[in-house]
Write a protein that holds these residues in place. Structure first.
Motif: not given
Lengths: 198, 467
Positions: A83-86, A89, A107, A111, A114-115, A179, B148-151, B153
């Motif tokens: 699941s690493r969003e890295h 990124w 996933i 991700n 989301n970015i 968010i 993921g990390t955004s989630e 947060e």
């Protein structure tokens, strides 16, 4: 974290006709030790891109100056695994804004959205057309039109529409994120929490 | 009044929807949030930059696992980057009032092992963590998945995430499993049939005799690997086995709260006639001890079988050939008899007490093969203590093995537990991707029994010959 708004992207593309490109290839776990979101692009596809001693592998597509652009085109089941969003990124940091494939792991797709990376899912047949067009001419441009949900191979005009839900589309086009949206639902969330037995 | 029959998944999902967005995702309330050192620091930075608080700190639990050494945990962590991540988890947890089980804490261990064993994981919950193997917790009849990390947060700041509702799949395995066939073999078999992307877009319910008769540890192994066929998660309806496992655990409900919860949990099963977008049925008798030969978990076969061709499994030839070239294997090779350099038992897939009992059952009275390096890594300090108490450690030591300290270890090789380039490992973990266990490492995924058979013979061996 804020990202660039996405509307229409016209760019050459980097082809990677490999199936099941997993997130351990996109960014190996040993490069996940940072506590800030910085520098992940340097290690994008680290072990496919570099020898153990750091020498670039000549036959890897990112090391081939013929190919460049803001669009990465991958084989079926792109982004499977961790699941690493890295991983997203690293792709963003390297300079890609869009990934095209015939199938994305769930996933990774979330991700990316989301970015601010647009995952564009096309048919196997259209993916094949893209790979063939780039193979014939590495300078082939793709146009990804988010408002119209359409991807076009600029040289020959072949195009296909793609799916994205209206909420995420609006976010991408305006650079919004979840968010902030969730902050606007605080009273609904409190009410849900009050009902919970846990 | 007749009601539309609902699946277990629907019952849990629907009771957590805060808001449905037309042509968009559902806003889903999260009951339990686990965090670890690798995927949380940037989420905390995000909170800070937006000036947000953690909305329900008591619903988040931190443990250090991914990036921790498995020897000398009492000493300062050598790698400065790893040490820094561990420190960030500790200070972020302290700052926001989150429970933190760091290195050296007796409750510390792999997040998906410690959640269940401390009674944090309960039926009917929504559970997330910045780790794809969060699907493990589905064994309790929870909706659990990686984010993921955004989630991360989002959950910290609002206790919610936004998710499109997945489709539903039910996988039934009925019949009797043969001797030496473990839950790991069952799930590797299913993934080999569905492929590594066969359940993408779906949430899976595992049903049928085989899962009903399985222990909680076994169900966790199965649900753990549901992500390896692309599924958002996997779940098993809670039953007496589940309730008996939970009862009395530290953070499980007690007294009246237990009675109330239990009454609710008993309603958590798929109604007769519930709709599934896709269903599969398998026969337990067809399942052999499994092993993988390629570089995704869908590339698994019965241990007595030969490596198939790309055509036989309907894979793209170029990717299939790339995979075999990486492993230096060939179509039609036998798996039995392949030389094994490393054996790893542990991880959130097979790092529970039952797995070490299985490993010890083969190893007992035998010796480790001289050329094999074995890493035996418990999933938590609680598992480690059980290994000692049950006499398993004595069996391991007698056979020439050593026990390491808990953590994710060689499953993802973030710490020093890396398989060297070109070496072959039989691993009880969950992923055989290129370089997963170290740059150039070659992984064969298998059960603890197959791992034990490899550890004592030094070659891929059918464990049924040793038990």
């Amino acid at each position: 974290m804020a990202y660039d708004k996405f509307t229409v992207l016209k760019s050459t593309a980097v082809p990677m006709p490999i199936e099941n490109v997993d997130t351990d290839q996109i960014i190996p776990a040993r490069f996940l030790k940072a506590t800030e979101r910085k520098g992940f692009g340097d290690n994008l596809f680290r072990d496919w891109r570099y020898e153990g001693d750091g020498t670039p592998k000549k036959d890897f597509v990112l090391n081939n100056p013929v190919y460049s652009g803001k669009i990465l085109v991958g084989g079926k089941n792109f982004g499977s695994g961790s699941s690493r969003e890295h991983a997203a990124w690293a792709i963003y940091d390297y300079g890609f804004r869009c990934v095209v494939s015939s199938f994305f792991a769930d996933i990774f797709k979330n991700n990316s959205l989301n970015i601010g990376i647009l995952p564009v899912q096309v048919s196997e047949a259209f993916l094949d057309k893209i790979f063939k067009a780039i193979e014939a001419d590495p300078k082939t441009e793709l146009e990804v039109n988010l408002p119209e949900q359409k991807i076009t191979i600029v040289g020959n005009g072949a195009s296909e529409s793609f799916e994205i839900n209206g909420y995420k589309k609006n976010n991408m086009m305006n650079g919004f994120d979840d968010i902030d949206f969730l902050q606007s639902l605080k009273s609904d969330i409190q009410a849900q929490a009050a009902k919970s037995i846990y | 009044m007749s009601k539309t029959p609902a699946a277990l998944f629907d019952k849990v999902w629907d009771s957590h929807v805060v808001k449905h967005i037309d042509d968009g995702p559902d806003v889903l309330f999260i009951d339990r949030h686990f965090i670890h050192e690798v995927t949380s620091p940037v989420a905390f930075l995000g909170l800070e930059s937006r000036g947000l608080k953690v909305m329900f700190p008591e619903k988040t639990f931190a443990t250090a696992d991914h990036n921790t050494p498995t020897i000398n945990q009492h000493l300062p962590v050598q790698d400065p980057l790893s040490a820094n991540q561990l420190k960030a988890l500790e200070s972020n947890s302290a700052k926001y009032g989150i429970s933190h089980w760091g290195l050296g804490n007796p409750k510390n261990g792999i997040v998906h092992v410690v959640g269940p064993e401390n009674g944090i994981t309960l039926p009917g919950m929504t559970i997330v963590c910045g780790d794809s193997h969060t699907s493990t917790h589905g064994a309790f009849g929870a909706i659990a998945f990686g984010i993921g990390t955004s989630e991360v947060e989002m959950v910290l700041s609002s206790q919610c995430i936004m998710q499109p509702r997945p489709k539903k799949m039910r996988i039934k395995v009925n019949g009797q499993l043969g001797k030496g066939i473990t839950p790991k073999d069952v799930v590797l078999y299913i993934i080999s049939k569905l492929t590594a992307a066969g359940a993408t877009g779906y949430f899976v319910e595992f049903a049928g005799d085989v899962f009903e008769n399985m222990t909680m540890e076994g169900r966790m192994t199965v649900c753990n690997m549901s992500i390896e066929m692309g599924a958002r998660g996997g779940m098993v309806a809670p039953d007496e086995t589940t309730f008996n496992y939970i009862k009395g655990r530290e953070k499980a409900p007690k007294g009246e709260a237990w009675d109330k919860a239990l009454a609710y949990w008993k309603t958590l099963k798929s109604d007769e006639g519930a709709f599934f977008d896709k269903e599969y049925n398998f026969d337990a008798a067809d399942i052999e001890p499994m092993i993988t030969y390629g570089t995704n978990p869908g590339m698994g076969i019965g241990i007595t079988k030969k490596i198939p061709s790309a055509q036989q499994i309907g894979s793209g030839k170029a990717s299939f050939d790339k995979s075999l070239a990486y492993m230096d294997f060939h179509e039609q090779d036998n798996m039995i008899g392949k030389k094994v350099d490393y054996v790893f038992i542990g991880s959130c897939t097979n790092g529970r007490i039952e797995d070490f009992r299985a490993f010890a059952s083969v190893v007992k009275g035998r010796k480790k093969a001289d050329h094999v390096t074995a890493w035996i890594v418990p999933g938590s300090h609680i598992v480690e203590a059980q290994i000692r108490e049950e006499g398993i450690l004595d069996i391991l030591l007698e056979a020439g093995f050593q026990l390491r300290q808990p953590g994710c270890s060689a499953c993802l090789a973030m710490n020093d537990d890396k398989i060297p380039a070109g070496k072959y490992a039989v691993s009880t973990s969950n992923r055989n991707f290129e370089g997963r266990q170290g740059p150039g490492a070659r992984t064969m995924l298998a059960s603890p029994l197959v791992a034990a058979a490899a550890a004592v013979t030094g070659f891929v061996t059918d464990p049924r010959e040793l038990i």
